[in-house]
Design a protein around this motif. Structure first.
Motif, PDB file in Angstrom:
ATOM      1  N   TYR A  52       0.814  -1.087   0.178  1.00  0.00           N
ATOM      2  CA  TYR A  52      -0.047   0.116  -0.080  1.00  0.00           C
ATOM      3  C   TYR A  52       0.858   1.331   0.069  1.00  0.00           C
ATOM      4  O   TYR A  52       0.415   2.064  -0.586  1.00  0.00           O
ATOM      5  CB  TYR A  52      -1.062   0.062   1.232  1.00  0.00           C
ATOM      6  CG  TYR A  52      -1.971   1.196   1.356  1.00  0.00           C
ATOM      7  CD1 TYR A  52      -2.925   1.297   0.224  1.00  0.00           C
ATOM      8  CD2 TYR A  52      -1.911   2.145   2.517  1.00  0.00           C
ATOM      9  CE1 TYR A  52      -3.883   2.458   0.407  1.00  0.00           C
ATOM     10  CE2 TYR A  52      -2.892   3.252   2.596  1.00  0.00           C
ATOM     11  CZ  TYR A  52      -3.650   3.267   1.409  1.00  0.00           C
ATOM     12  OH  TYR A  52      -4.653   4.251   1.319  1.00  0.00           O
ATOM     13  N   ALA A 119      -4.601   0.082   4.191  1.00  0.00           N
ATOM     14  CA  ALA A 119      -4.549  -0.835   3.004  1.00  0.00           C
ATOM     15  C   ALA A 119      -5.803  -1.692   2.802  1.00  0.00           C
ATOM     16  O   ALA A 119      -5.967  -2.368   1.644  1.00  0.00           O
ATOM     17  CB  ALA A 119      -3.296  -1.995   3.053  1.00  0.00           C
ATOM     18  N   THR A 156      -0.091  -6.484  -0.002  1.00  0.00           N
ATOM     19  CA  THR A 156      -0.886  -5.443   0.595  1.00  0.00           C
ATOM     20  C   THR A 156      -1.071  -5.867   2.081  1.00  0.00           C
ATOM     21  O   THR A 156      -1.068  -5.054   3.026  1.00  0.00           O
ATOM     22  CB  THR A 156      -2.022  -5.068  -0.204  1.00  0.00           C
ATOM     23  OG1 THR A 156      -1.562  -4.727  -1.291  1.00  0.00           O
ATOM     24  CG2 THR A 156      -2.725  -3.793   0.283  1.00  0.00           C
TER      25      THR A 156
END
Length: 448
Positions: A52, A119, A156
């Motif tokens: 992210y 994220a 992520t």
């Protein structure tokens, strides 16, 4: 107009997101996590992967947290439209497909996460898009695209890694042939391998994070009894120093001053020892471990997401929260100006009022998941298997690996209603093998 039901549902959903943008500029910030993601120094994360952060770095030249949140809101709306389109393709009428994406459009927590520098919103879209691609059609191209999305999801949030394995297992079980399977695995390995290589170059260790052992150790703090575990001296320093009934919830053991984890020097060494302790604790006290997991999972039976007087970071604030001096510079450097969340009335108040009722209670969500599994078996709609099992994995995995958190359940919402829609769509498909069509990478032909 064929899609008038969806358009009618979209307009108020867009309005709710406009309220978030107007009522809480430039964004919502979460504890220290948001500031770690916003840091100008790009490096592999210790407790979480930095996928992210890479996205935020791409957007940094605009110096606008509002741009980030608007993009995340648009991704959330696009996800709902994509699930709707897939369900229509499978034969559901417009009103039926629209009803099934209403939770994606209106759940207050999805809107909250879209407006937060975290994220989760991006992770949710990556996972749901990957699963939808595989459900839509299995070819080497779609499998490769899904693998790439799941690989990006894995860097992520690490809970995305099991979903790549689940998707590969789905292709194997349904016998789609080796080409889609190979395409999925290779494409998924590209972002994962690149990120792990970056970590190796920066920290000398081929990994995605250096905290998997820490999180599992914090899970065992709910029950660990060193008189039963009898750990060796090098692990005994990680024994909890308070009775079980007085121990705080697992995440507190990762960060608070009382945590024995902080007594262990070296990030990698701490993670390794914590993982060893956790595995010994689970083997020595398996029933206590399962009891702790079960206690967490019982939270899914709670009707209210949060009580009115409950202190939680998942409530929209009624007043501006000053940013700590230690991290203010990080946020202001990204924004190129003041970055604290402002509260603009009446828009913020309207959204806070909506938050009290605008969600699918978790018992209903779990009932929808159970219904998806039941209808899938009854109607033999095996295309629903992947989204249903992926949703189940997202819900169940965190209490086993760390702890229950409301935020960890939310990414399952799109998958649950996609699975439910697939079980309701079209004629019941038979359980026959895909045969030569699958080997060619095509959707299995329904047989009776």
């Amino acid at each position: 107009m064929a899609h008038r039901a969806l358009v009618a549902a979209l307009l108020p959903a867009v309005g709710l997101r406009v309220l978030a943008v107007l009522g809480y500029p430039p964004s919502l910030l979460f504890y220290g996590d948001s500031f770690a993601f916003l840091s100008e120094e790009l490096k592999p994360g210790t407790t979480r992967p930095s996928g992210y952060s890479l996205l935020l770095a791409l957007l940094r030249p605009a110096h606008s947290l509002t741009l980030v949140t608007v993009l995340q809101h648009l991704l959330g709306l696009a996800l709902a439209i994509g699930v709707y389109a897939l369900l229509r393709r499978r034969g559901l009428p417009g009103w039926g497909a629209t009803l099934l994406v209403v939770p994606l459009l209106y759940d207050e927590f999805l809107i909250l996460l879209e407006h937060m520098i975290m994220a989760d919103a991006v992770f949710t879209v990556l996972v749901a898009a990957a699963v939808a691609l595989v459900v839509w059609r299995v070819t080497p191209a779609t499998a490769a695209a899904a693998g790439l999305l799941l690989g990006l999801a894995g860097i992520t949030r690490t809970v995305g890694l099991p979903l790549l394995v689940l998707t590969a297992a789905y292709l194997l079980v349904r016998r789609y042939g080796w080409r889609p399977l190979l395409a999925l695995v290779v494409a998924g390995a590209i972002p994962l391998g690149a990120y792990a290589t970056w970590t190796k170059a920066e920290k000398g260790r081929f990994a995605l994070t250096e905290a998997d052992g820490n999180f599992l150790w914090s899970r065992t703090m709910s029950f660990a009894d060193c008189a039963v575990i009898d750990p060796p001296a090098r692990l005994a320093v990680l024994c909890p120093g308070m009775p079980v009934e007085q121990r705080p919830y697992p995440p507190h053991w990762l960060w608070e001053d009382f945590s024995p984890l902080l007594k262990v020097p070296g990030t990698a060494n701490r993670n390794q020892l914590a993982g060893e302790f956790a595995r010994q604790a689970i083997l020595a006290q398996p029933l206590d471990y399962l009891a702790a997991v079960g206690a967490d999972l019982r939270q899914l039976l709670r009707w209210e997401r949060t009580a009115v007087d409950e202190k939680t970071p998942y409530k929209l604030p009624a007043a501006e929260r000053p940013i700590s001096e230690s991290v203010r510079g990080v946020a202001e450097a990204y924004e190129a100006g003041p970055a604290a969340t402002r509260v603009v009335e009446p828009y913020a108040g309207w959204l806070r009022a909506y938050q009290r009722f605008g969600y699918v209670p978790f018992p209903l969500l779990m009932a929808a998941l159970a219904a998806a599994f039941g209808l899938m078996a009854w109607r033999r709609r095996w295309d629903a298997l992947l989204p249903a099992t992926a949703a189940l994995a997202l819900v169940v995995a965190p209490p086993f690996l760390a702890a229950y958190d409301i935020r960890y359940v939310i990414p399952a919402i799109p998958l649950i209603f996609l699975a439910l829609g697939l079980t309701l769509a079209g004629p019941a498909a038979g359980a026959g093998r895909p045969g030569r069509h699958a080997a060619a990478g095509q959707e299995p032909v329904a047989t009776r």
